[in-house]
Design an enzyme around this catalytic site. Structure first.
Site, short mmCIF file in Angstrom:
data_model
loop_
_atom_site.label_atom_id
_atom_site.label_comp_id
_atom_site.label_asym_id
_atom_site.label_seq_id
_atom_site.Cartn_x
_atom_site.Cartn_y
_atom_site.Cartn_z
N ASP A 18 121.02 -12.62 154.93
CA ASP A 18 120.17 -13.40 154.02
C ASP A 18 120.88 -13.54 152.67
OD1 ASP A 18 116.77 -13.85 153.62
OD2 ASP A 18 118.15 -13.94 151.92
N ARG B 270 112.04 -20.85 152.86
CA ARG B 270 111.76 -21.07 154.28
C ARG B 270 110.59 -20.23 154.70
NH1 ARG B 270 116.45 -20.66 158.70
NH2 ARG B 270 116.08 -18.47 158.32
N ASP C 124 118.81 -12.53 149.44
CA ASP C 124 118.63 -11.07 149.33
C ASP C 124 119.93 -10.37 148.96
OD1 ASP C 124 115.94 -11.11 149.83
OD2 ASP C 124 116.11 -10.64 151.96
N THR D 44 107.34 -20.50 160.42
CA THR D 44 107.66 -21.85 160.94
C THR D 44 109.11 -22.23 160.71
OG1 THR D 44 107.16 -22.91 158.83
CG2 THR D 44 105.31 -22.60 160.35
#
Ligand code: PRP
Ligand code: URA
Length: 209
Positions: free
Chosen positions: A200, A104, A203, A108
Site C-alpha cells: 500500500d 478506494r 501507508d 468495492t
C-alpha cells in the site's frame, strides 16, 4: 489509443527495486519515491517545446534555447500522489499543483472522490496526473474525469507501478491520455493489490500501517 511508456533507465529500475522491498522503512521509502518522481519528471518533460532567445554570455552574444513558456500543472491523487510532488517540482519548480482526493473503497475497490482543487486556468494548461500506483485503474480514470469535466484538455498520467488490468482500463476510458510508468507488473490479486507491487503506497509513505 494512448501510448504506454515504461521508463527503464537503470537508476529508475534500481530505485524501484529498493522501493518494492518490504525491508525499506518509511523514511527511505519516501526519499526513494521522491527521487524516482524526479527522474521520471526528467523523462516525461522531454517533449516540452523550446524557443530561441538571445542572451549575453561573458564572452559573446548567443542564441540559446529556453522552455517556451508552456503552462504545466501536476495533479497528485491524494494521498499517495503527494509523495511524488516534491521530486517533480525540483525539476519543474514553476509548475502549478492541483489536487484530486480519492480513496478506494476497500469493499468495492471503487474510487470515492472527496476533494478537488485545480489551478484556475485549467483550459490553458497541460496536466500530468501523478500517483505511485495504477491498480484497477479506477482512481486514475476518475481523477482524469474530474480534470476533463473542469476543462482540462492535454493530460498525461504518470505512476511508479502499474498492473496490466489498470493500463487497459485507463486506455479504454481515456484513449487520449498517454501513460508513463517505471514498472509494468504481472497482475492484480483478489484484493486489488498489484503483484508483486510494493504493497500500500499511501501507508508506506505516511507510516500509517
Ligand atoms: C491507492 C493508490 C491509487 C489507488 C490505485 O490509493 O495511491 O490512488 O490506490 O488503485 P486503483 O487503480 O485500483 O484505483 P488509496 O485508495 O489506497 O488511497 P491513499 O492514497 O489515500 O492511500
Ligand atoms: N493501491 C496501492 O497502494 N497498492 C496497490 O497494490 C494497489 C492499490
Amino acid at each position: 489509443m494512448s501510448k504506454v511508456y515504461v521508463f527503464d533507465h537503470p537508476l529508475i529500475q534500481h530505485k524501484v527495486t529498493l522501493i518494492r522491498s518490504k525491508d525499506t522503512g518509511t523514511k527511505e521509502f519516501r526519499a526513494l519515491v521522491d527521487e524516482v518522481a524526479g527522474l521520471m519528471a526528467f523523462e516525461i518533460t522531454r517533449d516540452l517545446p523550446l524557443q530561441e532567445v538571445e542572451i549575453q554570455t561573458p564572452v559573446a552574444t548567443a542564441k540559446s534555447k529556453v522552455i517556451a513558456g508552456k503552462k504545466l500543472g501536476i495533479v497528485p491523487i491524494l494521498r499517495a500522489g503527494l509523495g511524488m510532488v516534491d521530486g517533480f517540482l525540483q525539476l519543474v519548480p514553476a509548475a502549478k499543483v492541483g489536487h484530486v482526493g480519492l480513496y478506494r473503497d476497500p469493499e468495492t475497490l471503487k474510487p470515492v472522490e472527496y476533494y478537488v482543487k485545480l489551478p484556475t486556468d485549467v483550459e490553458e494548461r497541460d496536466f500530468i496526473v501523478i500517483d505511485p500506483m495504477l491498480a484497477t485503474g479506477g482512481s486514475a480514470v476518475e481523477a482524469i474525469n474530474s480534470l476533463k469535466t473542469r476543462g482540462a484538455k492535454n493530460i498525461k498520467f504518470m505512476c511508479l507501478i502499474a498492473a496490466p488490468e489498470g493500463v487497459e482500463i485507463l486506455q479504454q476510458a481515456h484513449p487520449d491520455v498517454d501513460i508513463y510508468i517505471a514498472a509494468l507488473d504481472e497482475k492484480l490479486n483478489d484484493h486489488g493489490y498489484i503483484v508483486p507491487g510494493l504493497g500500500d503506497a499511501g501507508d508506506r509513505l505516511f507510516g500509517t500501517k
